[in-house]
Structure formats: structure tokens, C-alpha cells
Design an enzyme around this catalytic site. Structure first.
Site, PDB file in Angstrom:
ATOM      1  N   HIS B 266       0.833  -1.210   0.000  1.00 58.30           N
ATOM      2  CA  HIS B 266       0.000   0.000   0.000  1.00 58.30           C
ATOM      3  C   HIS B 266       0.875   1.272   0.000  1.00 58.30           C
ATOM      4  CE1 HIS B 266      -3.589   2.417   1.289  1.00 58.30           C
ATOM      5  NE2 HIS B 266      -2.655   3.137   1.889  1.00 58.30           N
ATOM      6  N   GLU B 267       1.780   1.346   0.972  1.00 64.97           N
ATOM      7  CA  GLU B 267       2.611   2.552   1.076  1.00 64.97           C
ATOM      8  C   GLU B 267       3.521   2.703  -0.145  1.00 64.97           C
ATOM      9  OE1 GLU B 267       1.925   4.706   3.318  1.00 64.97           O
ATOM     10  OE2 GLU B 267       0.721   3.454   4.648  1.00 64.97           O
TER      11      GLU B 267
END
Lengths: 498, 498
Positions: B266-267
Site C-alpha cells: 500500500h505505502e
């Protein structure tokens, strides 16, 4: 910031508090640049730090300051406030000697050179390094010229005064001249005596994680406050950050744990000085560490006065066994022999306390000639080779990475700083001599594992004093006399030839 | 900084470059505050960041700017420069709406609250947390009032406009209202279908170091540039730093590796957006990421559109075996079932993509009422409990740490931000629908392990565009239409009910 100052002195205090806050961000970003930052971040970081350097310079040279300093002189201040005002004046004079454009150019050139050095050093790339170094030296000479103009000092003195206020090359010449006379003989004598010793070498490899855990335990032994600081890795060990959050670094070699361990103990001395600066004055010049020589006296009090103390090996031994396993080499008497082994080597930061001053004399002579324009960057390697041969009998030709590229200082624009290391060793010897007069059972207490009297004495006499006194006055209050190099010689003789 | 500007526009560019440099130090010090800083460093760090916040606000509101912006409007600019000038104006209006004293007070209160939260959350200490939160909310309401006054927007819209320019609560109500209608039914339908599935659970524990190595390999798979960023740990995962040096964080649980792994993926979506913003414009508002909703669309493109893609488990499987060893649960079909398992849970950041919007609807309703003064901080837990029961059928009474204390946002003063998460999920679904029209073999390419077409499309249509276009225009250029939530619904139906 709202300005409710009712006096010039209070106004000045507010301005210094502001500078302290900005210096905090600068310190953390600089630590990060060495400890964390990936390669492609450097250009942006260098520009950001240069911007901040310029901004802080602007704040430190605001025209209003001159009049505020003059008005504050006439205000009713107590002794501590007056000392703080004296230090404010010192900061102001230093800041005003340099135009903002030079401050920014220096920050940029130094950042670039230091960053490139991190890859150039392992690659032994002198040709690449000297390209950047030339610009750093050009700006350092310009800085020396301007500082000399405003202070009336000589070029080199003007630079050295930033790190060791009041110290002059004539004094360094006197002290180092004395040292040059008896040091080579003492090194020979110690080595002859140690030749008959049998010393077991620790058997590696030593995993990095185990060394890190050992270093953390050593920091605990030395009283480091982990709620106000941490230990990380960098190419060149240093102690940075801020008094409220000290950032120490080390580096690890799997074949040998002593360089990192003793390096960590060394930096812990710097760290505790910072952590114990007068808390109620933080943000004011009075709360700053007194000088770089005094800072080094604290790291050397930890690394050499304590770390190589005959009783210290017995305190370290259980930590080594805990983290690295049992080894015959860890037996206390053998460990002490390892910690006091005198052996000329290439690397300053790995040097024993007897040969260390030779590394400093060499650098002092080269950097002084460089700043005074008697030599150029291209001349450094040949001079380095010649002086290493003369002082320590070592051949460094072609080995730049373990020679003139081993330190970060010159690449980072620090000229006039190196003498502080040996001045620090002398202050440390003098402080321990004074401590022993006050605490006659000091060595017995250390042997019993009780280091509190040492830390208590240092805290009371040095750490908590910040910049309240000038260096000679601080040293006199702590030890009853100003700098006396005889204590260093006596210390070496007692430890290595008794 | 020397000022050789020949036009108002160039002068503005220089000022923004300066702000960019200072923002760099602020970003690194903020990252450090979450990833590294020991407890006693917080007070000094908070003061330093507040000082910097105030200083940057001062620079962003200098009186000269108004006239410079007006003059630049009349100068000859190309299309990109004109877009940059538009964004400069947006920054200027936002900065001028708030007095410096409020900016500083917010920075201080938010820092304090967020820092204390790090220990209060694990201690489930709502009573301690609400003490600090009250001040944060008081300042956020004051901020909303001033922003609303200067923009003519409603209180909540004025805050949301900082993160998602142009988005209004009426639009959010429309989109979330639609969602509220079909989401509970869809969750039930998916859960009924998944009930008959047999899913093997991975058997832990999973050592932190192995998880970290796995995360780094996943970042490589997703194209992260490690020469321009790094991965560390923090209490709450985030992507910070600067475009030139992206600082991602994650947290590890030894009993489960999927939350950290998928969090890292995600990041990485956030990170690659930052790393690929238009390089030649860095330092100018044009080079900033467009909005928080679009930022989230990138992280969700990575975590959900790709990470839960039917073909992605086969790409992850060899990495799991490499770092965590062989397990039947790592077989691709089972792994895909794990990655698409729909199950209402307490924690937003661990939620699957089907139940996630419920977490957002709940937060949106509470924070809007809080900002509009219909409720107070003390009312949050009861409302939280009621809405969690209503939306996901979960009882959170007394469990503050997994309830209203789980997120850092409110404590850090971020109100109006939460809707961006679900807007991002909708943008991501819309982008992948558009991608599939352009690249009919997209799913086959992903199945063959070739993610380059996805990254190429995102880079061309989103990353490299920075803030050149308004959000609706950017979305229209990328996908042929403005925000259309039908794509999100179609995506969930295709993936979970086909």
C-alpha cells in the site's frame, strides 16, 4: 513568535531560543544524512541544509542585534545572565564575520564533498575526492581571511578559535613541540616492554547484531540515557543530535569488535556531556558545551581514562561473554593488555592513546600549511606519506582510503579542529589527576565497578557548567590550574611504564 | 538567497523553492519523530517543528506575495507555468486564511497529542488521550471557522478542501449515500459465498527480520527506487519524507505477516507517486501530488487493484517461500482466498476492500458532527460503538485502542481527510477500468508477472502530471470521465461475486 520582551536581554533570549529550535531540525537532518539517507536524497538535502544555514545566519546577524547587545550590557543581570550575554556576543561576532553567501556556499560544498566521500573512500578514489576538496579548501581559506580580518587573529588561529575559543597556534606549537620531543621515545620504550607480553587475540567473526547489543550494554554501563538518545550506524562515527535527543553512531567490522566497542564508549562521553548540559538554560548559549577540546576531554575520559583503566577490563569482561560467548581472550588481564596495546597504525580513530597524538600532529601541520597557502590539496598525499613515515614509521603511499581520506573533517570543511583531540586528552588526564586528589579511593571505587564518583565529578565540574566560564577558568575551577600538559605525560608513564 | 528574478513569476518560483527546502527539513524531522525519536526528545522536537511551521507560514504570507501573484497573472507564461501560478495562488489563499499564532498552536497541540497517543493507545487510555484531543479539536474548529470565512465554504468543506480540493460534503453524501445502500447487502452476499470456502491459515510466528526482508522484496516487485527512499518502523504506518527521499514505515506482528506485507505494498503506491512526480518541477506547487484522494488511489491501485488481483498471489508466493519457508497456506489459490477474504473487523488499516468503506463512513459522520459542533470529544466512544454495531455488527465498547483510538489522524489534527480513502478506492477502480480499455491484454500481462504496463499507465496519466490539472480534469484525461462510483461497485462485483 509573539514578542513580550521587556528588556534587551529578554529579547536576545527569545531570539536565541528561536535559533535553538531551528538548529534542532538542522541537527536531526544532518544526523539523518549520515545515518539513513539514500544516495539520491543528497542533492535535495544539501540544498535544504544550505537554505537553513543561510536562514540561521540571517537571524544571527539581524541589524537589531548590535544595539540589543549593547543595551543589555547596561541592564541589571545576575552572574549567569552576564555569562550568557558574553556568549551571545561571541556568537554574534562569529556570525557577523561571514557573509550569508559564504555560509551557504560552504554548507553546499561541504555537504557535496562529504557525501561523495562516503563512496570515494572505500574506492580509494583520491582523484575524485580532491575535485570536491579543492572547493571546500577555497571556501575555508576565504572564511579564514574574513574571520582573521574581523578578529585580528592569524588565518589558522581565526579558524581554530571557532572550536577552541582562546587557543592559539603558538600555544599548540608549544604543547605539541614538547610532545614531539618525548613521544617517539616513549612509544619505543612502551613497545619494547610490550614485546615480551603474550596477548591472545579474540577469535571472530563477531556478528553485527551481537556487537550492537554489546555496544548498547556498554552505553548502559557508562550511564547513557536511552530515553534521550540512540545509537545508529554511519560511515564515520560521531555524536550528533541535540542535548534532548543525542544521536550517536558507530560502524561495525565483523572481524573485530574492539574498534566499535571502544568507539561507542568514546561517543558516550560526548553524549553524556550533551545530555547533562544545564537543562534550565537549554536554548541559550550558556547551555552549550564549552569547546571542542573539552568535549573531547569527556569522550577520552570515557574511552581512555576509564576504558583503558587497569580495573575496567574486569567490568567489560561479563558483557563480552554475554554477547559474544566465552573466549580465553576475554579474560580480564588479557583484555586489559589488548586495550593498552601500543601499536602504530594507519587509522586515527582506531589508534591507542600513546600513538594518537602523532596522528594529530601530522594533521595539524598539514592543515595549517593548507590554510596559510603554503601547500595545495594536491600536495596532501605526499606530505601525509612523509609524516606518517617520520612519526610512526608507516608507509601509506597509494593507500588514500587509510591515509588522507580516512577522516570526514577536511571534506566537511573543518579546519582548525584536529588539535582539539590532543588538547582533550591532556584535559582528561588533568581532570583525573584532580579527581584523585579529591577522591583518594577513586581507583578502588572503579575497581569495585562503582563509576558513579567519576560521573558525579564530571557532571559537577564540567557538564553542568555549560559555557558559564571561559575554558581556562573552567579548567582552573575543576583542577586548580590551567592547561598543564605534564599531567598527560605523567598519565602515560604511570599507565604504560610503571 | 540572491534574488536575480526578472519577473514576478520568477520571484514567486524562487520563494517556492525556498519553502520546498524548509519543508524538506520539516518532513525528515517529522518522519524521525515517528520512526526514531526517544521519549524525552519530544518536547524539544514539538517546539522546533512549531517554530518551523510558524516560519514557513510567515514566508507563505509575506505581504509582497499578493502583488507578485497579481503581476504574474499579466506576464507571458506557457501552459505549465500558468498551472503552476494557479497552484501558487491556491497555496497562498490557504496560508493567508490562518494567522501564524494558530498555525503554531496547532503544530504544538498536534505533536503533543500524537506523541502521547503512541503510549496511550496500547494502554487503552482514552481518559488521558481525550485530555489532549480536546485542545486539538478546539484548534481544528477555529481553523475551520477561519477557512470557511475566507473561502465561503461550510465548516467541514473548508477543512476537506485542504486535502481534496473541490470536493464537497454534498458530493460525499451523494457517493457515500449510494454506498450505504448497496454495501451491507454486498458484504452479506460475499460472506455467504465465502462461508463454504476452505482457507488454510499461515502458521506463525513470523520473525520480524524475515517480514522486513519480505517487505523489501515486495517493494522491489512494485518498482520502488531504493536509492531514493527507505522502509522503517513506526506505530502507525505512513509514507513521508520528500519526493527525492521517500520514507515509508510499517509495523510488524509476529503472529501474522499479511498486515505488514499488504501495508508495505500500500505505502509503496504512495511512495512511487512521490518518486515519480515531475522531476523538472520539484520545488514548485505544480510538482506536488494532486490530492489526498488521488494519493490514496495510487496506494489502493497497488494494494487492492494489484495486490488482490486473482493473478497476484502467484507473484507473491515465491517471495513468501523465500523469506518465511514453505507452507501449504502459501499455495497461490489459498493465498488469493486469504487476500480476498471479507470479514468485518475492528481495525481500518487491516480491513479488506469490501468492508473498508464502512470504516470511512463511520469516521466521516463522527468527524463532521465534531467539527460542526453537534457533538464533543466525550461523545466519540458511544457514537463509535453504535456505528460499528450498525455498519459491521461489531461490539467495540471499552476497547478504545481498537476503536476510536486506532488512528493517528484526529490526534494529529487531520479532520476532513478520511473521505479521501474511499474516494481513492473509487478513483483506483475507475483507472483500472480505463487501463483495461486501453490495454485489453492487461490481466494476461499481470498474470505473466509483467507489471510494467500498469506502472507505465499510472506514471503517464497520474504520477508525471503532478498538480498540472484540477482533480476532475486529471481524472477525465486519465479515464474519459469524472468521478463515477459505478466503477467501484462493478469492481467489487466482478472480483467477489463473479
Amino acid at each position: 513568535m509573539s514578542n513580550a520582551a521587556t528588556s534587551a536581554y529578554e529579547d536576545l533570549q527569545q531570539r536565541h531560543r528561536r535559533l535553538h529550535h531551528l538548529a534542532h531540525l538542522q541537527a536531526i537532518a544532518s544526523w539523518d544524512q549520515s545515518a539513513n539517507m539514500p544516495a539520491k536524497g543528497n542533492e535535495a538535502r544539501s540544498l535544504a541544509l544550505a537554505e537553513m544555514g543561510g536562514l540561521m545566519h540571517q537571524l544571527a546577524t539581524e541589524p537589531a542585534l548590535k544595539e540589543l547587545l549593547a543595551r543589555a550590557e547596561g541592564e541589571a543581570l545576575d552572574e549567569a545572565q552576564r555569562a550568557n550575554l558574553r556568549e551571545m556576543g561571541r556568537v554574534w561576532r562569529a556570525s557577523n564575520a561571514l557573509p550569508q553567501s559564504l555560509v551557504e556556499a560552504k554548507s553546499l560544498a561541504n555537504s557535496r564533498c562529504e557525501h561523495a566521500w562516503r563512496e570515494q573512500r572505500p574506492a580509494n578514489d583520491w582523484a575524485g575526492y580532491v575535485e570536491n576538496l579543492r572547493e571546500v579548501v577555497r571556501l575555508a581559506r576565504e572564511e579564514a581571511r574574513l574571520l582573521a580580518e574581523s578578529s585580528g587573529l592569524s588565518l589558522y588561529d581565526a579558524l581554530m578559535d571557532q572550536y577552541e575559543p582562546g587557543m592559539r597556534a603558538t600555544e599548540v606549537d608549544r604543547v605539541f613541540g614538547d610532545l614531539r620531543q618525548w613521544l617517539p621515545g616513549l612509544i619505543r620504550e612502551v613497545r619494547a616492554r610490550q614485546q615480551s607480553e603474550t596477548t591472545l587475540q579474540p577469535q571472530g567473526p563477531f556478528a553485527k547484531e551481537a556487537q550492537r547489543a554489546l555496544g548498547l550494554d556498554a552505553m548502559r554501563l557508562m550511564g547513557f540515557d536511552f530515553e534521550a538518545g540512540r545509537l545508529d550506524e554511519s560511515a564515520h562515527p560521531f555524536c550528533g543530535g541535540v542535548p534532548e535527543d543525542v544521536r550517536m553512531t558507530t560502524r561495525y567490522r565483523e572481524d573485530s569488535f574492539l574498534p566499535s566497542l571502544m568507539g561507542v564508549i568514546h561517543e558516550t562521553g560526548h553524549g553524556r556531556y550533551e545530555q547533562n548540559l544545564p537543562r534550565e538554560w537549554l536554548g541559550q548559549p550558556l547551555a552549550a558545551a564549552r569547546s571542542m577540546g573539552l568535549h573531547e576531554s569527556q569522550s577520552l575520559s570515557f574511552e581512555m581514562q576509564l576504558g583503558s583503566h587497569p580495573a575496567f577490563a574486569a567490568l567489560l569482561q561479563p558483557l563480552l561473554v554475554k554477547h559474544l560467548g566465552e573466549q580465553p581472550a576475554f579474560e580480564a588481564a588479557n583484555l586489559h593488555r589488548l586495550l593498552t596495546r601500543v601499536s602504530p597504525g594507519y587509522i586515527r580513530v582506531d589508534a591507542d592513546e600513546v600513538t594518537y597524538p602523532a596522528h594529530i600532529i601530522l594533521r595539524y601541520e598539514i592543515e595549517r600549511a593548507l590554510i596559510e597557502g603554503q601547500i595545495e590539496c594536491e600536495d596532501i598525499p605526499a606530505l601525509w606519506d612523509a609524516k606518517m613515515m617520520e612519526l610512526l614509521g608507516l608507509d601509506t603511499r597509494g593507500n588514500y582510503k587509510d591515509g588522507c581520506m580516512q577522516d570526514v573533517h577536511w571534506g566537511a570543511g573543518l579546519f582548525g579542529y584536529f588539535p582539539c583531540y590532543t588538547l582533550g586528552a591532556m584535559y582528561a588526564a588533568q581532570f583525573f589527576a584532580s579527581m584523585r586528589r579529591t577522591l583518594p579511593d577513586l581507583d578502588a571505587r572503579i575497581a569495585a565497578g562503582d563509576l558513579a564518583p567519576v560521573f558525579g565529578w564530571l557532571n559537577e565540574n564540567i557538564w553542568s557548567q555549560g559555557s558559564r566560564w571561559t575554558t581556562p577558568e573552567l579548567v582552573r575551577r575543576a583542577s586548580g590550574e590551567t592547561l598543564n600538559p605534564a599531567h598527560f605525560r605523567a598519565h602515560l608513564q604511570a599507565r604504560y611504564l610503571a
